[in-house]
Design a protein around this motif. Structure first.
Motif, mmCIF file in Angstrom:
data_model
loop_
_atom_site.group_PDB
_atom_site.id
_atom_site.type_symbol
_atom_site.label_atom_id
_atom_site.label_comp_id
_atom_site.label_asym_id
_atom_site.label_seq_id
_atom_site.Cartn_x
_atom_site.Cartn_y
_atom_site.Cartn_z
ATOM 1 N N ALA A 143 43.067 52.477 25.959
ATOM 2 C CA ALA A 143 43.453 52.163 27.447
ATOM 3 C C ALA A 143 44.201 51.089 27.590
ATOM 4 O O ALA A 143 44.236 50.040 26.750
ATOM 5 C CB ALA A 143 42.123 52.072 27.974
ATOM 6 N N SER A 144 45.087 50.918 28.642
ATOM 7 C CA SER A 144 45.768 49.477 28.958
ATOM 8 C C SER A 144 44.634 48.484 29.347
ATOM 9 O O SER A 144 43.409 48.877 29.680
ATOM 10 C CB SER A 144 46.524 49.629 30.071
ATOM 11 N N ARG A 145 44.904 47.293 29.062
ATOM 12 C CA ARG A 145 43.826 46.215 29.342
ATOM 13 C C ARG A 145 44.451 45.055 30.375
ATOM 14 O O ARG A 145 45.765 45.017 30.240
ATOM 15 C CB ARG A 145 43.355 45.637 28.175
ATOM 16 N N ALA A 146 43.619 44.588 31.352
ATOM 17 C CA ALA A 146 44.160 43.529 32.007
ATOM 18 C C ALA A 146 43.815 42.266 31.148
ATOM 19 O O ALA A 146 43.141 42.043 30.670
ATOM 20 C CB ALA A 146 43.170 43.318 33.387
ATOM 21 N N LEU A 147 45.113 41.437 31.469
ATOM 22 C CA LEU A 147 44.924 40.169 30.653
ATOM 23 C C LEU A 147 44.492 39.159 31.825
ATOM 24 O O LEU A 147 43.969 38.128 31.427
ATOM 25 C CB LEU A 147 46.337 39.831 30.094
ATOM 26 N N ALA A 148 45.216 39.365 32.843
ATOM 27 C CA ALA A 148 44.593 38.416 34.034
ATOM 28 C C ALA A 148 44.874 39.067 35.397
ATOM 29 O O ALA A 148 45.398 39.930 35.482
ATOM 30 C CB ALA A 148 45.557 37.052 34.079
ATOM 31 N N VAL A 149 44.107 38.491 36.278
ATOM 32 C CA VAL A 149 44.257 38.802 37.658
ATOM 33 C C VAL A 149 44.300 37.551 38.475
ATOM 34 O O VAL A 149 43.601 36.567 38.274
ATOM 35 C CB VAL A 149 43.167 39.618 38.388
ATOM 36 N N VAL A 150 45.641 37.574 39.187
ATOM 37 C CA VAL A 150 45.842 35.986 40.075
ATOM 38 C C VAL A 150 45.814 36.661 41.507
ATOM 39 O O VAL A 150 46.822 37.426 41.638
ATOM 40 C CB VAL A 150 47.097 35.483 39.594
ATOM 41 N N ALA A 151 45.126 36.060 42.295
ATOM 42 C CA ALA A 151 44.973 36.169 43.704
ATOM 43 C C ALA A 151 46.123 35.404 44.278
ATOM 44 O O ALA A 151 46.446 34.186 43.758
ATOM 45 C CB ALA A 151 43.898 35.755 44.214
ATOM 46 N N THR A 152 46.859 36.019 44.893
ATOM 47 C CA THR A 152 48.434 35.665 45.560
ATOM 48 C C THR A 152 48.238 34.581 46.711
ATOM 49 O O THR A 152 49.362 33.756 47.076
ATOM 50 C CB THR A 152 49.269 36.501 45.899
ATOM 51 N N GLY A 153 47.069 34.759 47.364
ATOM 52 C CA GLY A 153 47.050 33.993 48.546
ATOM 53 C C GLY A 153 47.578 34.500 49.825
ATOM 54 O O GLY A 153 47.698 34.238 50.799
ATOM 55 N N ASP A 154 48.223 35.814 49.630
ATOM 56 C CA ASP A 154 49.067 36.280 50.820
ATOM 57 C C ASP A 154 48.367 37.789 51.029
ATOM 58 O O ASP A 154 47.684 38.297 50.279
ATOM 59 C CB ASP A 154 50.366 36.837 50.125
#
Ligand code: AMP
Ligand code: MG
Length: 480
Positions: A143-154
């Motif tokens: 499976a693909s994996r998430a390295l990071a999730v960044v909230a954009t503030g938008d």
């Protein structure tokens, strides 16, 4: 984190260079330290730079963002022009063992392939990709994996105003069946030849065939057969097996409407848009063969100049799906039951129990080890009991303990049948908390899902099936 860009250099004419949307207030909300370590990245450096490098605000060293072109058969109908409408491949990371990984952003803004879309993604669905990628990986499912999730503030406007986020997705590659369909549709023979060569070298270097295209078709068939058998074994429903979401690597990608079954039922569908049940749990093997036939059609012009020869050769490979898939599926069931593929009675008997009783899929298998120890409590929780269960057990027990002590056999069963999966009501609860600002539940869920076989988790609420009525009313969405 010095990225390479073989796609950009070796596959001209298959992508558009893009400029990423710059987020107004990027904030790192999830970071996958174990993945960073596994990839041989300097986790501290990447984490410290994540809200810049992995948000669209800046770029990691060596990155050259592109949107890939692809087509796809969506719910059976051809969409000739899809492509990365809200994703960008930053480049590739080569780990210490020489394996090459795509590092891509999702939710990073509009591209030439966005059509009417905004190119954005919401926080909940991006965290969902993180949860599901980790859950599958820990279960041994590619499976693909998430390295990071960044909230954009938008904000992102859907039915409601939602928080925007950018996911960094790491995958073996993002080459899909739809990538080849795109060039076949346009008569792009040069690109087709190049893409076949690239896919073979990157994913199936050992593949052999009468031609590179036939070698690739066979390798994709075999990789997809292994993957779908694993999905079936753990009760995973991908939910949107359009050809643009089916990889040539044999890895699971695109975790929009996917979910795990609770009660074992081949007709299980969660996706709100899958009204015909095309992508139901039990349809995944046959629909993957259908997708493979779309790959075969796309490859015809590079299989042989003589159309009849090309069709006959492709047909033979696609026709072999049933046998290959069945072999992988039998191996998977045999492993979960602690028997060999030749113990046909044990396997078919247990599958018949699943069909007759519709127990909780996960706990029915997990209860095998306990049952051997004369403990039927897990099966009771699964809803699996009755004279037919007793009869099957009486026949199975001597088989599974023929060559080993009961305690050893039970331990082997516990090591292959998870105590916890990413149960839908837990995932939804955790994502709702995160969207309200509390990331504790989703962090704890992901942490637990890293050790799905841990017996201690059986005593926690994470192992409990969804409350009555939840699953019947549960719907998932395509994360758009
Ligand atoms: P998916 O359902 O995520 O596999 O996406 C199917 C297609 O729609 C792909 O071509 C996506 O790039 C595109 N797409 C999905 N959501 C958006 C969006 N918000 N903006 C632009 N394109 C999108
Ligand atoms: Mg997709």
């Amino acid at each position: 984190m010095q990225l390479e860009t073989t796609w950009v250099r070796e596959l001209p004419g298959t992508y558009a260079s893009v400029t990423l949307a710059v987020p107004s207030a990027p904030r790192l909300v999830a970071f996958n330290g174990p993945l960073a370590d596994a990839l041989g990245l300097d986790a501290d450096v990447v984490r410290a730079n994540a809200s810049d490098w992995l948000s669209g605000a800046g770029l990691p060293p060596g990155a050259s963002p592109i949107a890939q072109a692809y087509a796809g058969h969506q719910f059976g109908g051809l969409s000739p022009q899809l492509g990365d409408g809200r994703a960008a491949l930053l480049g590739e990371w080569v780990d210490a063992s020489g394996r090459r990984w795509d590092v891509a952003l999702k939710g990073s803004g509009r591209t030439p392939f966005s059509r009417g879309g905004d190119g954005k993604a919401a926080l909940g669905p991006m965290l969902r990709e993180w949860v599901i990628g980790e859950a599958l990986t820990a279960l041994g499912v590619p499976a693909s994996r998430a390295l990071a999730v960044v909230a954009t503030g938008d904000p992102v406007l859907r039915e409601r105003r939602l928080q925007g986020a950018v996911l960094t997705r790491v995958a073996s590659s993002h080459l899909r069946v739809g990538t080849l369909e795109y060039y076949a549709l346009r008569g792009g023979l040069v690109q087709l030849h190049r893409l076949v060569g690239y896919a073979l070298a990157r994913h199936h270097p050992e593949a052999r065939g009468a031609s590179p295209a036939l070698a690739l078709l066979t390798a994709v068939r075999d990789a997809q057969a292994a993957l779908v058998a694993q999905w079936m074994a753990v009760g995973f429903v991908h939910g949107v097996l359009n050809t643009d979401n089916v990889t040539l690597s044999g890895e699971s990608i695109d975790f929009g409407p996917c979910a795990f079954v609770e009660r074992h039922d081949p007709a299980t569908v969660f996706s709100s848009i899958d009204t015909q049940g095309r992508y139901a749990y039990g349809n995944q093997p046959s629909i993957t063969q259908w997708n493979l036939a779309r790959l075969a059609s796309a490859l015809l012009p590079v299989i042989d100049d003589d159309d009849d020869v090309a069709v006959a050769a492709a047909r033979e490979i696609v026709g072999g799906w049933g046998e290959v898939f069945e072999a992988r599926m039998r191996e998977a069931w045999a492993r979960k039951l602690g028997v060999t593929v030749s113990d046909v009675g044990c396997i078919d008997g247990f599958l018949a129990l699943l069909h007759a009783h519709r127990p909780d899929h996960t706990l029915a298998f997990r209860g095998l080890g306990a049952a051997l120890r004369e403990d039927r409590s897990v099966w009771a929780r699964a809803g699996l009991a009755g004279p037919d269960v007793d009869a099957w057990y009486a026949a199975w027990r001597p088989v599974v303990t023929a060559t080993r002590a009961v305690a050893d056999a039970a331990a082997i069963l516990d090591a292959v049948n998870p105590a916890v999966i990413a149960r839908n009501h837990r995932v939804e609860g955790a994502l709702a908390s995160a969207s309200a600002g509390d990331f504790g539940p989703v962090e704890r869920l992901v942490a637990a899902l890293q050790s799905p076989y841990d017996a201690a988790l059986l005593d926690t609420e994470l192992a409990d099936p969804a409350p009555d009525g939840f699953t019947e009313g549960y719907q998932t969405f395509c994360g758009t």
